[in-house]
Design a protein around this motif. Structure first.
Motif, PDB file in Angstrom:
ATOM      1  N   ALA A 149      -2.414   0.959   7.824  1.00 46.95           N
ATOM      2  CA  ALA A 149      -2.093  -0.006   6.772  1.00 46.95           C
ATOM      3  C   ALA A 149      -1.388   0.759   5.693  1.00 46.95           C
ATOM      4  O   ALA A 149      -0.516   0.243   5.038  1.00 46.95           O
ATOM      5  CB  ALA A 149      -3.377  -0.856   6.243  1.00 46.95           C
TER       6      ALA A 149
ATOM      7  N   GLY B 269      -1.276  -1.696  12.397  1.00 43.34           N
ATOM      8  CA  GLY B 269      -2.729  -2.234  12.613  1.00 43.34           C
ATOM      9  C   GLY B 269      -3.249  -1.865  11.285  1.00 43.34           C
ATOM     10  O   GLY B 269      -2.871  -0.972  10.468  1.00 43.34           O
ATOM     11  N   PRO B 270      -4.573  -2.449  11.309  1.00 46.60           N
ATOM     12  CA  PRO B 270      -5.292  -2.032  10.000  1.00 46.60           C
ATOM     13  C   PRO B 270      -5.647  -0.604   9.836  1.00 46.60           C
ATOM     14  O   PRO B 270      -5.606   0.007   8.657  1.00 46.60           O
ATOM     15  CB  PRO B 270      -6.842  -2.802  10.282  1.00 46.60           C
ATOM     16  CG  PRO B 270      -6.358  -3.697  11.468  1.00 46.60           C
ATOM     17  CD  PRO B 270      -5.212  -3.000  12.344  1.00 46.60           C
TER      18      PRO B 270
ATOM     19  N   ARG C  52      -5.835 -14.950   4.030  1.00 43.35           N
ATOM     20  CA  ARG C  52      -7.432 -15.025   4.249  1.00 43.35           C
ATOM     21  C   ARG C  52      -8.052 -15.907   3.409  1.00 43.35           C
ATOM     22  O   ARG C  52      -8.992 -16.381   3.892  1.00 43.35           O
ATOM     23  CB  ARG C  52      -7.733 -13.276   3.619  1.00 43.35           C
ATOM     24  CG  ARG C  52      -7.428 -12.165   4.599  1.00 43.35           C
ATOM     25  CD  ARG C  52      -8.231 -11.062   4.396  1.00 43.35           C
ATOM     26  NE  ARG C  52      -7.846 -10.425   2.948  1.00 43.35           N
ATOM     27  CZ  ARG C  52      -6.818  -9.716   2.764  1.00 43.35           C
ATOM     28  NH1 ARG C  52      -6.111  -9.144   3.835  1.00 43.35           N
ATOM     29  NH2 ARG C  52      -6.603  -9.215   1.591  1.00 43.35           N
TER      30      ARG C  52
ATOM     31  N   THR D  15       4.351  -3.139  10.587  1.00 45.46           N
ATOM     32  CA  THR D  15       3.066  -3.191   9.948  1.00 45.46           C
ATOM     33  C   THR D  15       2.125  -3.886  11.044  1.00 45.46           C
ATOM     34  O   THR D  15       1.147  -3.366  10.896  1.00 45.46           O
ATOM     35  CB  THR D  15       3.053  -4.341   8.638  1.00 45.46           C
ATOM     36  OG1 THR D  15       3.783  -4.069   7.847  1.00 45.46           O
ATOM     37  CG2 THR D  15       1.857  -4.778   8.317  1.00 45.46           C
TER      38      THR D  15
ATOM     39  N   ARG E 242       1.192  -7.704   1.496  1.00 41.49           N
ATOM     40  CA  ARG E 242      -0.127  -7.690   1.184  1.00 41.49           C
ATOM     41  C   ARG E 242      -0.676  -8.934   0.373  1.00 41.49           C
ATOM     42  O   ARG E 242      -1.823  -9.339   0.449  1.00 41.49           O
ATOM     43  CB  ARG E 242      -0.773  -6.427   0.281  1.00 41.49           C
ATOM     44  CG  ARG E 242      -0.533  -5.084   1.258  1.00 41.49           C
ATOM     45  CD  ARG E 242      -1.037  -3.949   0.285  1.00 41.49           C
ATOM     46  NE  ARG E 242      -1.285  -2.839   1.117  1.00 41.49           N
ATOM     47  CZ  ARG E 242      -1.757  -1.534   0.733  1.00 41.49           C
ATOM     48  NH1 ARG E 242      -2.165  -1.168  -0.577  1.00 41.49           N
ATOM     49  NH2 ARG E 242      -2.146  -0.522   1.667  1.00 41.49           N
TER      50      ARG E 242
ATOM     51  N   ALA F  63      -1.066 -11.441   2.932  1.00 40.02           N
ATOM     52  CA  ALA F  63      -2.044 -11.326   3.722  1.00 40.02           C
ATOM     53  C   ALA F  63      -3.306 -11.909   3.051  1.00 40.02           C
ATOM     54  O   ALA F  63      -4.389 -12.378   3.680  1.00 40.02           O
ATOM     55  CB  ALA F  63      -2.287  -9.878   4.187  1.00 40.02           C
TER      56      ALA F  63
END
Length: 306
Positions: free
Chosen positions: A238, A234-235, A106, A230, A99, A102
């Motif tokens: 999560a 997918g989202p 972003r 993961t 996380r 990620a």
């Protein structure tokens, strides 16, 4: 196994090469290392990076531009995840750092500096680039990588050069010794890959994971499986993916501790580094000395992250 240990070698340059001395031609490598500069911790290295950002930002402000520093991660979140991760508490909180990665990705895609630059007029954007990197007024640094002898180059100018000089002194020397120090594993990687004590330790780790109900031949395989899971979920999945990541990472860290995998890897790497020619020891000494110099300067520029 070879693929996994190759990943270990890439990490060993941080946990081993930088943490040990190179051979000096003496009969007692351990004695030869006693007077060598000590390596920095990852926390100290992070503070240097933060200081470099601060110096760059100050320089850009003098040129009339804004430059956002990136200190979004806490000190704890910034801990690098090595091939051998044996911090159980960190794994319980962050898994393998998926996380965190990620979130950083972003930010990279929408970095404040890039957004700010894009909002400038074409003329101001060109001036921004020249202030940051020197435009046409830049220095070309070069260094040869250990083993292959391949030459690598780097352009350095503007505020980026100013910040680096303020911390390390001569950029050419820093570039040369840093490329040598961080590339030393290329000289002994094949021998380390075949080292019986290391492969035995990885096998012991695998047996430990099997007892925990997880079948992986090595730590890299465990992480690859987590990443694939993961991506597959997918989202929408999560939450479940992160639960699996944490469970696997915790088991990984506990087995790494139970089998002393980190200490075995560091010890075996040390044994190979001690056999390297003395010229690499000289470069490594300079690398550490300049790092220490940069850190001593950094503590007067930025506080340690909370």
């Amino acid at each position: 196994m070879r693929r996994a240990l190759a990943a270990l070698c890439a990490v060993a340059a941080v946990t081993g090469v930088v943490a040990t001395g190179c051979g000096t031609g003496t009969d007692d490598p351990a004695a030869a290392r006693q007077d060598r500069p000590r390596p920095l911790t990852w926390q100290q290295e992070l503070r240097i990076e933060d200081a470099q950002q601060r110096l760059t930002a100050r320089c850009m402000e003098r040129h009339g531009f804004s430059y956002a520093e990136d200190r979004t991660l806490t000190l704890r979140e910034s801990m690098p995840v090595r091939y051998v991760q044996d911090d159980v508490a960190w794994a319980e909180a962050y898994g393998y750092g998926g996380r965190i990665e990620a979130r950083q990705e972003r930010r990279r895609l929408h970095h404040p500096v890039a957004v700010y630059r894009q909002g400038l007029s074409p003329a101001r954007r060109a001036a921004f680039d020249e202030a940051l990197d020197g435009g046409d007024r830049f220095q070309v640094l070069s260094a040869k990588l250990p083993g292959s002898g391949r030459e690598v180059r780097k352009r350095l100018g503007g505020c980026t050069a100013e910040a680096e000089k303020a911390l390390y002194g001569d950029p050419g020397t820093w570039f040369r010794v840093s490329k040598t120090a961080t590339g030393l594993n290329a000289l002994y990687a094949d021998d380390l890959l075949r080292d019986r004590r290391l492969t035995d330790a990885v096998a012991a780790w695998s047996r430990c994971m099997e007892k925990a109900g997880l079948s992986y031949p090595d730590p890299q395989a465990a992480r690859d499986a987590v990443r694939e899971n993961t991506a597959r979920l997918g989202p929408a999945g999560a939450g479940r993916a992160f639960a699996t990541e944490k469970a696997t990472a915790v088991a990984d860290a506990r087995c790494a501790r139970a089998t002393s995998l980190r200490s075995v890897a560091a010890a075996r790497e040390t044994s190979y580094v001690d056999r390297l020619p003395s010229r690499y020891g000289e470069a490594l000494d300079t690398y550490r000395r300049l790092q220490r110099q940069a850190y001593d300067r950094a503590v007067r520029i930025v506080p340690q992250r909370a």
